[in-house]
Design a protein around this motif. Structure first.
Motif, PDB file in Angstrom:
ATOM      1  N   PRO A  29       8.214  27.572  86.868  1.00 47.76           N
ATOM      2  CA  PRO A  29       8.153  28.636  85.857  1.00 47.76           C
ATOM      3  C   PRO A  29       6.820  28.658  85.125  1.00 47.76           C
ATOM      4  N   VAL A  30       6.504  29.821  84.564  1.00 46.01           N
ATOM      5  CA  VAL A  30       5.268  29.975  83.804  1.00 46.01           C
ATOM      6  C   VAL A  30       5.302  29.109  82.550  1.00 46.01           C
ATOM      7  N   GLY A  31       6.385  29.142  81.804  1.00 47.75           N
ATOM      8  CA  GLY A  31       6.494  28.363  80.572  1.00 47.75           C
ATOM      9  C   GLY A  31       5.483  28.811  79.540  1.00 47.75           C
ATOM     10  N   GLY A  32       4.967  27.854  78.783  1.00 46.99           N
ATOM     11  CA  GLY A  32       4.014  28.166  77.726  1.00 46.99           C
ATOM     12  C   GLY A  32       4.702  28.439  76.407  1.00 46.99           C
ATOM     13  N   ALA A  33       3.914  28.813  75.417  1.00 48.95           N
ATOM     14  CA  ALA A  33       4.428  29.043  74.070  1.00 48.95           C
ATOM     15  C   ALA A  33       5.435  30.189  74.070  1.00 48.95           C
ATOM     16  N   MET A  34       6.522  30.012  73.368  1.00 51.04           N
ATOM     17  CA  MET A  34       7.508  31.085  73.240  1.00 51.04           C
ATOM     18  C   MET A  34       6.951  32.221  72.383  1.00 51.04           C
ATOM     19  N   ASP A  35       6.336  31.872  71.259  1.00 53.49           N
ATOM     20  CA  ASP A  35       5.670  32.860  70.406  1.00 53.49           C
ATOM     21  C   ASP A  35       4.183  32.755  70.700  1.00 53.49           C
ATOM     22  N   LEU A  36       3.763  33.472  71.723  1.00 52.58           N
ATOM     23  CA  LEU A  36       2.382  33.356  72.178  1.00 52.58           C
ATOM     24  C   LEU A  36       1.395  33.871  71.134  1.00 52.58           C
ATOM     25  N   TRP A  37       1.804  34.837  70.325  1.00 49.76           N
ATOM     26  CA  TRP A  37       0.913  35.387  69.304  1.00 49.76           C
ATOM     27  C   TRP A  37       0.568  34.330  68.250  1.00 49.76           C
ATOM     28  N   SER A  38       1.571  33.654  67.702  1.00 45.78           N
ATOM     29  CA  SER A  38       1.310  32.625  66.695  1.00 45.78           C
ATOM     30  C   SER A  38       0.494  31.486  67.287  1.00 45.78           C
ATOM     31  N   ILE A 270      18.417  45.872  83.362  1.00 40.95           N
ATOM     32  CA  ILE A 270      18.655  47.125  82.654  1.00 40.95           C
ATOM     33  C   ILE A 270      17.474  47.525  81.779  1.00 40.95           C
ATOM     34  N   ALA A 271      16.691  46.545  81.333  1.00 40.66           N
ATOM     35  CA  ALA A 271      15.591  46.841  80.406  1.00 40.66           C
ATOM     36  C   ALA A 271      14.615  45.670  80.371  1.00 40.66           C
ATOM     37  N   HIS A 272      13.496  45.883  79.681  1.00 38.93           N
ATOM     38  CA  HIS A 272      12.525  44.828  79.380  1.00 38.93           C
ATOM     39  C   HIS A 272      12.165  44.934  77.909  1.00 38.93           C
ATOM     40  N   VAL A 273      12.156  43.826  77.206  1.00 40.56           N
ATOM     41  CA  VAL A 273      11.699  43.816  75.811  1.00 40.56           C
ATOM     42  C   VAL A 273      10.201  44.110  75.799  1.00 40.56           C
ATOM     43  N   ALA A 274       9.777  45.019  74.941  1.00 36.70           N
ATOM     44  CA  ALA A 274       8.349  45.329  74.819  1.00 36.70           C
ATOM     45  C   ALA A 274       7.600  44.055  74.442  1.00 36.70           C
ATOM     46  N   SER A 275       6.461  43.812  75.089  1.00 37.85           N
ATOM     47  CA  SER A 275       5.735  42.553  74.886  1.00 37.85           C
ATOM     48  C   SER A 275       5.363  42.324  73.429  1.00 37.85           C
ATOM     49  N   VAL A 276       5.138  43.401  72.669  1.00 37.44           N
ATOM     50  CA  VAL A 276       4.750  43.248  71.273  1.00 37.44           C
ATOM     51  C   VAL A 276       5.865  42.601  70.450  1.00 37.44           C
ATOM     52  N   ASP A 277       7.119  42.704  70.909  1.00 38.52           N
ATOM     53  CA  ASP A 277       8.246  42.148  70.156  1.00 38.52           C
ATOM     54  C   ASP A 277       8.741  40.816  70.694  1.00 38.52           C
ATOM     55  N   LEU A 278       8.118  40.287  71.758  1.00 38.84           N
ATOM     56  CA  LEU A 278       8.540  38.981  72.268  1.00 38.84           C
ATOM     57  C   LEU A 278       8.319  37.862  71.250  1.00 38.84           C
ATOM     58  N   ALA A 302       0.852  51.066  74.212  1.00 37.48           N
ATOM     59  CA  ALA A 302       0.005  51.314  73.042  1.00 37.48           C
ATOM     60  C   ALA A 302       0.207  50.237  71.984  1.00 37.48           C
ATOM     61  N   LEU A 303       1.448  49.809  71.779  1.00 40.33           N
ATOM     62  CA  LEU A 303       1.725  48.747  70.815  1.00 40.33           C
ATOM     63  C   LEU A 303       1.065  47.436  71.247  1.00 40.33           C
ATOM     64  N   HIS A 304       1.142  47.152  72.537  1.00 43.24           N
ATOM     65  CA  HIS A 304       0.513  45.933  73.059  1.00 43.24           C
ATOM     66  C   HIS A 304      -1.003  45.967  72.868  1.00 43.24           C
ATOM     67  N   LEU A 305      -1.622  47.094  73.172  1.00 40.06           N
ATOM     68  CA  LEU A 305      -3.069  47.208  73.046  1.00 40.06           C
ATOM     69  C   LEU A 305      -3.522  47.113  71.598  1.00 40.06           C
ATOM     70  N   GLU A 306      -2.728  47.648  70.680  1.00 37.99           N
ATOM     71  CA  GLU A 306      -3.072  47.540  69.259  1.00 37.99           C
ATOM     72  C   GLU A 306      -3.007  46.084  68.804  1.00 37.99           C
ATOM     73  N   ARG A 307      -2.013  45.344  69.259  1.00 37.51           N
ATOM     74  CA  ARG A 307      -1.912  43.923  68.918  1.00 37.51           C
ATOM     75  C   ARG A 307      -3.115  43.155  69.467  1.00 37.51           C
ATOM     76  N   GLU A 308      -3.522  43.465  70.685  1.00 35.93           N
ATOM     77  CA  GLU A 308      -4.684  42.802  71.264  1.00 35.93           C
ATOM     78  C   GLU A 308      -5.959  43.179  70.514  1.00 35.93           C
ATOM     79  N   ARG A 309      -6.044  44.435  70.062  1.00 34.95           N
ATOM     80  CA  ARG A 309      -7.208  44.855  69.282  1.00 34.95           C
ATOM     81  C   ARG A 309      -7.306  44.040  67.994  1.00 34.95           C
ATOM     82  N   GLN A 310      -6.166  43.782  67.368  1.00 37.94           N
ATOM     83  CA  GLN A 310      -6.171  42.960  66.160  1.00 37.94           C
ATOM     84  C   GLN A 310      -6.692  41.561  66.454  1.00 37.94           C
TER      85      GLN A 310
END
Length: 326
Positions: A29-38, A270-278, A302-310
């Motif tokens: 598995p990829v693994g890694g940080a669960m909250d990759l943003w923090s 059925i769906a995928h959680v938007a990456s910005v909310d992971l 667009a939400l993902h790109l805005e987070r990356e811009r920040q």
């Protein structure tokens, strides 16, 4: 010696980085940080490269003694970190003297705190990553969570001190942590197998409230709430899954796949959680409630790109212009 001694390990404290990519075809598995943003912001504050490992601290934090002066940062969940009687701030660059003992106390909010230290943790990468994979027994520090008496080596070659840094108020960096009694909106996009569910099932999914089951872990979050029955049909061929994939097993109770997800799965997606909310989802604790909010793929991108811009806007503020010494 530039190291950290573990006086008390905490509930589940592991080294994690951005993940172990390129090995899923072998079942790793990829693994890694669960909250990759923090995790990423903590490394920025500590003056580290993006691929340095941080300590992912779950709920009950450790007690750590810093054998040499260190520059650290704490992001994500507020677990009441303190040195002596002095509380430590979140989302700031912190200088600790040699011999400082860092303790964690009451959980204020969130589930996972990320501790980055200037220079990173000097543990050998396994398959290109320093992330801990406990089930496999490799990566991180000896392939396991920390134990009392462990000595974590800190990377050499970087000065411990950096100029003070606090995140600017006009950049929304901290993940908005869910209140304990709130129903947290989590955005989602349609999955590859959305057509296997009737329109009324999709409407139910967007209106219902789900709770995180205690049987949730780094591999997947099991949800408890209204069942989502699929239309009659044959079995699916197993195919690749991703961080945030929402699968529906035969009992109709959805499962959100997380950082240590398996390589492939045969349940309908059925769906995928938007990456910005992971990161938000990763900070939710068992029995907390959520509601899925449908968005389009274009909106999620667009939400993902805005987070990356920040994140890109933070780099020169915290590390100086490109080429500046750190």
């Amino acid at each position: 010696m530039n190291s950290i001694t573990v006086l008390k390990p905490g509930a589940q404290t592991q080294l994690q980085d951005e993940g172990r990519y390129g090995w899923q075809r072998f079942g790793v598995p990829v693994g890694g940080a669960m909250d990759l943003w923090s995790h990423r912001v903590a490394n920025l504050l500590a003056g580290n490269a993006a691929d340095e490992a941080t300590l992912e601290i779950l709920l009950t934090g450790p007690s750590l003694r810093f054998e040499a002066a260190a520059c650290i940062a704490l992001c994500g969940a507020d677990l009441s970190a303190q040195v002596g009687d002095e509380p430590l701030p979140m989302y700031e660059r912190i200088q600790l003297p040699a011999g400082a003992q860092l303790d964690f106390g009451r959980r204020v909010n969130g589930l996972r705190c990320y501790l980055a230290v200037r220079g990173g943790f000097a543990v050998p990468p396994v398959m290109g990553s320093r992330s801990t994979f406990v089930r496999g027994g490799f990566g991180g520090f000896q392939g396991r969570a920390l134990r009392k008496g462990d000595v974590l080596p800190i990377g050499a070659g970087q000065p411990a001190e950096l100029p003070p840094a606090v995140l600017p108020e006009d950049i929304s960096v901290p993940v908005p942590l869910a209140a304990a009694q709130a129903v947290t909106p989590v955005r989602m996009v349609p999955g590859e197998h959305a057509a296997l569910f009737a329109p009324e099932v999709h409407a139910l999914m967007a209106q219902a409230t789900y709770q995180l089951s205690p049987q949730s872990d780094r591999m997947g979050y099991r949800l408890e709430g209204p069942a989502l029955p699929r239309l009659p049909g044959g079995e699916l061929i197993s195919e690749g899954v991703s961080f945030g994939t929402v699968q529906v097993p035969p009992d109709g109770q959805p499962i959100v796949l997380m950082a240590e997800r398996q390589s492939a799965g045969g349940y309908p997606k059925i769906a995928h959680v938007a990456s910005v909310d992971l990161p938000l989802l990763a900070q939710m604790a068992p029995r907390q409630a959520l509601r899925f909010v449908p968005v389009t793929l274009a909106q999620a991108q667009a939400l993902h790109l805005e987070r990356e811009r920040q994140l890109q806007a933070l780099r020169p503020l915290l590390l100086g212009p490109p080429g500046a010494p750190t």
